[in-house]
Design an enzyme around this catalytic site. Structure first.
Site, short mmCIF file in Angstrom:
data_model
loop_
_atom_site.label_atom_id
_atom_site.label_comp_id
_atom_site.label_asym_id
_atom_site.label_seq_id
_atom_site.Cartn_x
_atom_site.Cartn_y
_atom_site.Cartn_z
N GLU A 213 10.72 11.08 0.88
CA GLU A 213 10.36 9.33 0.45
C GLU A 213 9.75 8.94 -1.47
OE1 GLU A 213 6.99 8.66 2.97
OE2 GLU A 213 7.20 6.40 2.31
N GLY A 290 1.87 3.62 7.12
CA GLY A 290 1.05 3.04 6.80
C GLY A 290 0.42 3.42 5.52
O1 NPG Z 1 -1.79 7.08 6.64
O2 NPG Z 1 -2.16 4.90 6.88
C1 NPG Z 1 -2.17 6.11 6.41
C2 NPG Z 1 -1.62 6.75 4.65
C3 NPG Z 1 -0.19 6.90 4.69
O3 NPG Z 1 0.71 7.80 2.64
C4 NPG Z 1 0.32 7.11 3.24
N1 NPG Z 1 0.28 6.26 2.65
O4 NPG Z 1 2.35 5.58 0.26
O5 NPG Z 1 2.97 5.52 1.93
C5 NPG Z 1 2.54 5.56 1.15
C6 NPG Z 1 0.22 5.83 1.01
C7 NPG Z 1 -0.33 6.20 0.29
C8 NPG Z 1 -1.53 6.75 0.55
C9 NPG Z 1 -0.19 4.79 -1.04
C10 NPG Z 1 -2.17 6.30 -0.47
C11 NPG Z 1 -1.19 5.55 -1.36
C12 NPG Z 1 -2.40 5.61 -1.40
#
Ligand code: NPG
Length: 366
Positions: A213, A290
């Site tokens: 990703e 998410g």
């Molecule tokens: O489970 O809601 C969740 C978070 C999933 O990894 C996740 N979110 O890039 O998608 C992303 C991300 C994120 C997390 C981005 C923390 C930035 C900080």
């Protein structure tokens, strides 16, 4: 509906554990909630922007300000507002998709509560429950990473997503593969690599990952298309997909073969459904991303994730993955799935005690 009043509520939710990604480490969520009263019915929206502008240029204080000073005057001036009209009414405000999505979500919630329709029914959900994956932050020590993954697999999660960055990628993935066998496994780089890392990223091909990703910067569509010629593992885009049109272009240019859909990133659940449809027409599978949402955003995401082309487990984890206490009845994993709420609108509402406990400020706008 006539928008009668809007409450902008800031809540501070501690995380059960720090969450480290390539772009920063989160210890809590600083969340803006949009609470509307329209035709005497309430509706809730959640702005997914983080407290700091590290995932995107949006951040909570900025979203709060742009909603209060530039978006609400446009909406409160309307005699009638329907959710499908919100994005059009807000056209004079450039950008700020997460802020716009929160406002649209609140108005859509109120509208559906009046109509007695659930988010899932309205969006076109075809399943009563969705398969859930979980996002695993970067761990300094591999043994800690393996312990965390083991715990989530024991919880029943159907897919593991590992955050990666240079220095925490190939060896971390190898360790997880060797420890847990052929589990559904993918990685998320959050733009941490450059085009010169192509050969290094190709070393991930041996691990039979579902996807890699957003390895490159958001705007580097061409770089992702070139990378897809070198790396066998499917490329999935997140930050780059800011609209249905952006999804169409990225797919046409060969920059991705899987798309992560986040309603906040694309400007709302109506646009998220359009991204879903564009991808379905091109046989590009999608999954629900998410942003560590509270149970309000989580309810909307689970409804979205039940649409037919969401064929991969999403980052639709249980409330307890992030929060010791949610502001709605917690989402609890059942056999690796979450049930799609069936009540009117979001199908969930804030628990007043929990909401008050975490509230930092409340501002009333009329
Ligand atoms: O489970 O809601 C969740 C978070 C999933 O990894 C996740 N979110 O890039 O998608 C992303 C991300 C994120 C997390 C981005 C923390 C930035 C900080």
């Amino acid at each position: 509906m006539k928008l009668e009043q809007v409450e902008l509520r800031r809540i501070h939710l501690p995380l059960v554990a720090p969450f480290r990604a390539s772009i920063g480490t989160l210890h809590h969520r600083d969340v803006l909630l949009v609470h509307v009263i329209a035709d005497g019915v309430e509706g809730w929206g959640e702005c997914v922007a983080f407290g700091e502008p590290f995932y995107s240029y949006e951040y909570t204080d900025g979203a709060h300000d742009v909603i209060r000073r530039h978006m609400l005057p446009l909406l409160l001036a309307q005699r009638e507002v329907r959710a499908e009209d919100v994005i059009g009414i807000l056209t004079p405000v450039r950008g700020h998709p997460m802020a716009k999505a929160a406002v649209e979500m609140a108005i859509l919630d109120a509208e559906l509560r009046v109509d007695g329709r659930s988010f899932g029914d309205f969006l076109g959900a075809t399943r009563p429950a969705v398969d859930c994956g979980v996002s695993v932050g970067i761990h300094e020590r591999v043994e800690d990473l393996l312990r965390t993954v083991e715990g989530y697999l024991a919880d029943g999660y159907k897919r593991i997503k590992l955050k990666i960055e240079p220095g925490h990628d190939v060896e971390d993935v190898r360790a997880v593969r060797e420890a847990f066998g052929d589990i559904l496994l993918q990685v998320d780089a959050n733009t941490a690599y450059t085009r010169t890392d192509a050969q290094h990223l190709a070393e991930l091909d041996e691990f039979d990952l579902l996807l890699i990703e957003q390895p490159l910067p958001e705007e580097d569509i061409r770089g992702h298309a070139e990378l897809a010629q070198v790396v066998r593992t499917p490329i999935c885009l997140d930050e780059s997909i800011t609209s249905a049109k952006a999804a169409e272009d990225a797919i046409a240019l060969g920059a991705c073969s899987i798309v992560n859909i986040k309603a906040g990133r694309v400007g709302g659940y109506l646009e998220a459904r359009r991204v879903h449809d564009v991808c379905a027409e091109r046989n590009v599978p999608v999954w629900c991303g998410g942003m560590l949402e509270t149970g309000l955003g989580r309810a909307a995401n689970v409804a979205l994730a039940a649409l037919p082309n969401f064929t991969l487990p999403g980052d639709t984890s249980a409330s307890g993955r992030y929060y010791a206490q949610d502001i709605v009845e917690p989402f609890v994993l059942d056999g690796g799935t979450l049930a799609v709420p069936t009540g009117p609108g979001l199908g969930v509402s804030p628990l007043s005690d929990a909401l008050e406990q975490f509230t930092v400020s409340v501002e009333l706008c009329r």
